[in-house]
Design a protein around this motif. Sequence first.
Motif, mmCIF file in Angstrom:
data_model
loop_
_atom_site.group_PDB
_atom_site.id
_atom_site.type_symbol
_atom_site.label_atom_id
_atom_site.label_comp_id
_atom_site.label_asym_id
_atom_site.label_seq_id
_atom_site.Cartn_x
_atom_site.Cartn_y
_atom_site.Cartn_z
ATOM 1 N N CYS A 103 0.819 -1.215 0.000
ATOM 2 C CA CYS A 103 0.000 0.000 0.000
ATOM 3 C C CYS A 103 0.850 1.261 0.000
ATOM 4 O O CYS A 103 2.014 1.250 0.430
ATOM 5 N N ASP A 104 0.238 2.367 -0.462
ATOM 6 C CA ASP A 104 0.889 3.670 -0.331
ATOM 7 C C ASP A 104 0.643 4.198 1.080
ATOM 8 O O ASP A 104 -0.008 3.537 1.901
ATOM 9 N N SER A 105 1.133 5.395 1.362
ATOM 10 C CA SER A 105 1.035 5.929 2.731
ATOM 11 C C SER A 105 -0.396 6.170 3.178
ATOM 12 O O SER A 105 -0.687 6.212 4.375
ATOM 13 N N SER A 106 -1.335 6.305 2.219
ATOM 14 C CA SER A 106 -2.747 6.508 2.565
ATOM 15 C C SER A 106 -3.505 5.196 2.758
ATOM 16 O O SER A 106 -4.688 5.193 3.073
ATOM 17 N N GLY A 107 -2.830 4.083 2.508
ATOM 18 C CA GLY A 107 -3.489 2.781 2.671
ATOM 19 C C GLY A 107 -4.132 2.248 1.409
ATOM 20 O O GLY A 107 -4.809 1.217 1.444
ATOM 21 N N ASN A 108 -3.941 2.949 0.267
ATOM 22 C CA ASN A 108 -4.486 2.450 -1.008
ATOM 23 C C ASN A 108 -3.631 1.286 -1.508
ATOM 24 O O ASN A 108 -2.406 1.403 -1.579
#
Length: 369
Positions: free
Chosen positions: A318-323
Amino acid sequence: MPLTIVVKIGTSSLTQPETGLLALSTIASVAETLSQLRREGHRVILVSSGAVGVGCARLGLTERPKAIALKQAVAAVGQGRLMRVYDDLFTTLQQPIAQVLLTRSDLVQRSRYLNILNTFKELLELGVIPVVNENDTVAVEELKFGDNDTLSALVASLVKADWLFLLTDVDRLYTADPRSVPDASAIALVDSIEELNKLQVQTGTQGSQWGTGGMVTKISAARIATTAGVRTVITQGKYPRNIENILQGELIGTHFTPQPEPTSARKRWIAYGLVPAGKLYLDAGAIAAISQGGKSLLAAGIKTVEGQFDTQEAVQLCDSSGNEIARGLVNYSSDELQKIRGYHSREISTILGYVGAETVVHRDNLVLT
């Protein structure tokens, strides 16, 4: 040329909305259509919802149960009744069928995944139509497919189907629910995954009173199937004979064009067959390396580790936003990753005290989602 065709019919098409009782004329029409396709030499698989809905009607329940144990008991009542109806209709048409009940855990183990594939191959070779449903009686919540749209897409991917038909209670995909928004626009063709991702459709997440689906699950199923190279169509369940018209070239329903270069069977298994046991949050450099450069994931690019997992289990990247960017099989456990995240590969043996893999997720075990 013989085709492999997967047809999914939802509870909303199989039952009468007012009572939850079986819509026998629709089921008979499905049986006739699929039997005709078999006589033409095509290989056919039916993914059928309806066990819980039929069980509710049989037991006089006025709404779908929410408690897991009750739902499983009702499914056990309904599944037998549903198969009896299918068997009576298909037997009249001299078409043999087989019941195949699956849970998510059947796809998690690679050996069981391949066993299921071999069973389907043998049934189709014998001229049998497998009737597939989720095994609601034993499936635990965290190992459920959640809906038969997803199950049908995974089955279509597994058997390398040519077509997946999602039969539902609307004639095609719309920009909004046409039952509540009269000027909603119809969508006839979706050409690519990118278009699918950008599709601004106000999709209901709820299905009918008796079902679990909704248009969101159908778009998700189309994404899984088209990635596997399967042409997918959403069309109205009331008119199963439209399947034959569509195969002859008529543009009925919403068509989703398959990807020209499908991902490998192993990568589809990683992406959609497995249940992720944790999450790895990556920095921008690692995201660029795996999503644009086709590289493996290294420990240096991991910022945070979430969940408890062992080596060779599936995790979300995931990316830092949780996507979610990708999924993959890890070469290290969560405890090991907590120690080595952020460090260069050459430092791993010093930190852990033994020599491990250079990569956390090798690119061969990594698939973009």
